[in-house]
Motif scaffolding. Structure first.
Motif, PDB file in Angstrom:
ATOM      1  N   THR A 116       0.829  -1.209   0.000  1.00  0.00           N
ATOM      2  CA  THR A 116       0.000   0.000   0.000  1.00  0.00           C
ATOM      3  C   THR A 116       0.862   1.257   0.000  1.00  0.00           C
ATOM      4  N   LEU A 117       1.962   1.226   0.752  1.00  0.00           N
ATOM      5  CA  LEU A 117       2.877   2.370   0.731  1.00  0.00           C
ATOM      6  C   LEU A 117       3.471   2.547  -0.665  1.00  0.00           C
ATOM      7  N   ALA A 118       3.880   1.434  -1.274  1.00  0.00           N
ATOM      8  CA  ALA A 118       4.471   1.503  -2.607  1.00  0.00           C
ATOM      9  C   ALA A 118       3.455   1.969  -3.636  1.00  0.00           C
ATOM     10  N   LEU A 119       2.199   1.540  -3.483  1.00  0.00           N
ATOM     11  CA  LEU A 119       1.170   1.912  -4.448  1.00  0.00           C
ATOM     12  C   LEU A 119       0.973   3.423  -4.475  1.00  0.00           C
ATOM     13  N   SER A 120       0.855   4.027  -3.306  1.00  0.00           N
ATOM     14  CA  SER A 120       0.677   5.482  -3.275  1.00  0.00           C
ATOM     15  C   SER A 120       1.933   6.200  -3.753  1.00  0.00           C
ATOM     16  N   LEU A 148      -6.380   2.222   3.905  1.00  0.00           N
ATOM     17  CA  LEU A 148      -6.718   0.830   3.646  1.00  0.00           C
ATOM     18  C   LEU A 148      -5.534  -0.090   3.912  1.00  0.00           C
ATOM     19  N   GLY A 149      -4.318   0.420   3.815  1.00  0.00           N
ATOM     20  CA  GLY A 149      -3.151  -0.402   4.106  1.00  0.00           C
ATOM     21  C   GLY A 149      -3.158  -0.885   5.542  1.00  0.00           C
ATOM     22  N   ASP A 150      -3.432   0.008   6.487  1.00  0.00           N
ATOM     23  CA  ASP A 150      -3.499  -0.393   7.887  1.00  0.00           C
ATOM     24  C   ASP A 150      -4.663  -1.353   8.134  1.00  0.00           C
ATOM     25  N   TRP A 151      -5.775  -1.095   7.463  1.00  0.00           N
ATOM     26  CA  TRP A 151      -6.965  -1.939   7.619  1.00  0.00           C
ATOM     27  C   TRP A 151      -6.704  -3.352   7.107  1.00  0.00           C
ATOM     28  N   LEU A 152      -6.106  -3.470   5.941  1.00  0.00           N
ATOM     29  CA  LEU A 152      -5.801  -4.778   5.374  1.00  0.00           C
ATOM     30  C   LEU A 152      -4.703  -5.487   6.153  1.00  0.00           C
TER      31      LEU A 152
END
Length: 295
Positions: free
Chosen positions: A218-222, A280-284
């Motif tokens: 998620t970090l990489a995606l953003s 959503l990264g933290d949620w997933l």
């Protein structure tokens, strides 16, 4: 003496449980993320105009509700009379596609190399970690500019460049987790039972490193969304007339004093993407962590 077992639960049940456990900010991020994906998928059906269709007599028209606005052009037109709303939808579609492919490619490259370094060790690990240190030492924006200048700005090259952005983070995370897990009793038991490296990686290591990989993805995606926007802003991304969110911001910057709506829509979409992905990264992560779900 084995890896943590995950209770057999259907995907809809897990999704419903996660939704109920989410707070208001997380639910807002879920709604925003799903809405953006839906807009991207349905762009050909929703867009009222061809995103590349020009009409110079309609250039620089403001959004509906303002003076000189033209009927049907909800968010106004750009410097060539193209519909900003239609171009934003298609730009969102292409930006999400490039970011998703780039982040997935980086995960595959970095995850595979990190797994190999952690399991094999020795010279293989030293070589891989030297490549990781080299990647960290060199600003990747310069590497991306060099590759695009040499190889061109085709979609395939851009995906490759975006995939090379951040692979070293995956490699470091996976290698560190694998080295830690390789000393655990259940790995020793699997070895004593005759399990080979592939079986250990598939059934014992991967289920226990999903959580940090989800967070890094998620970090990489953003970050890749921002990198693609930066490259397009500099004119080295997807070439005109094809629209991405970054190219729309880059082209529209010259008209911001007189036509800020050209930049407003794509910039807001970039902001919403990064917001939704981070939350959503933290949620997933919480949902994917087998150590939390096994409690």
């Amino acid at each position: 003496m084995t890896y943590l077992a995950v209770p057999a639960t259907s995907a809809p049940a897990v999704a419903l449980q996660l939704w109920r456990s989410a707070n208001s900010i997380q639910k807002a991020a879920i709604v925003i993320g799903l809405s953006l994906i839906l807009l991207a998928v349905l762009a050909p059906l929703i867009a009222p105009f061809d995103p590349n269709s020009q009409s110079l007599i309609s250039r620089l028209r403001p959004p509906l509700g303002f003076e000189r606005a033209k009927a049907g052009y909800w968010l106004g037109t750009d410097e060539l009379g193209r519909d900003v709303f239609s171009r934003s939808l298609y730009g969102l579609r292409l930006t999400l596609m490039l970011a998703g492919l780039g982040a997935t490619l980086g995960l595959l490259i970095g995850g595979t190399l990190g797994l190999l370094a952690g399991i094999v060790g020795g010279r293989t690990e030293a070589t891989i970690m030297a490549a990781v240190d080299t990647q960290i030492a060199v600003p990747f924006t310069l590497v991306a500019l060099f590759l695009l200048a040499i190889l061109g700005s085709s979609i395939e090259v851009i995906v490759l460049v975006l995939g090379l952005a951040g692979w070293e983070q995956y490699a470091r995370i996976v290698r560190g987790e694998v080295r830690r897990l390789m000393n655990m009793p259940f790995i020793e038991a699997a070895r004593a039972a005759g399990a080979g490296p592939f079986r250990i990686a598939r059934w014992h290591l991967l289920p226990n490193i999903i959580s940090p990989l989800v967070v890094q993805f998620t970090l990489a995606l953003s970050n890749i969304v921002l990198l693609e926007s930066t490259l397009s802003f500099l004119g080295l991304g997807v070439q005109p007339p094809t629209a991405t969110l970054g190219s729309m911001v880059g082209i529209g910057r010259d008209y911001m004093p007189t036509a800020p709506w050209i930049v407003a829509a794509p910039a807001m979409m970039i902001l919403l993407i990064t917001f939704a992905v981070q939350i959503l990264g933290d949620w997933l992560r919480d949902g994917a962590d087998v150590r939390l779900r096994a409690r």
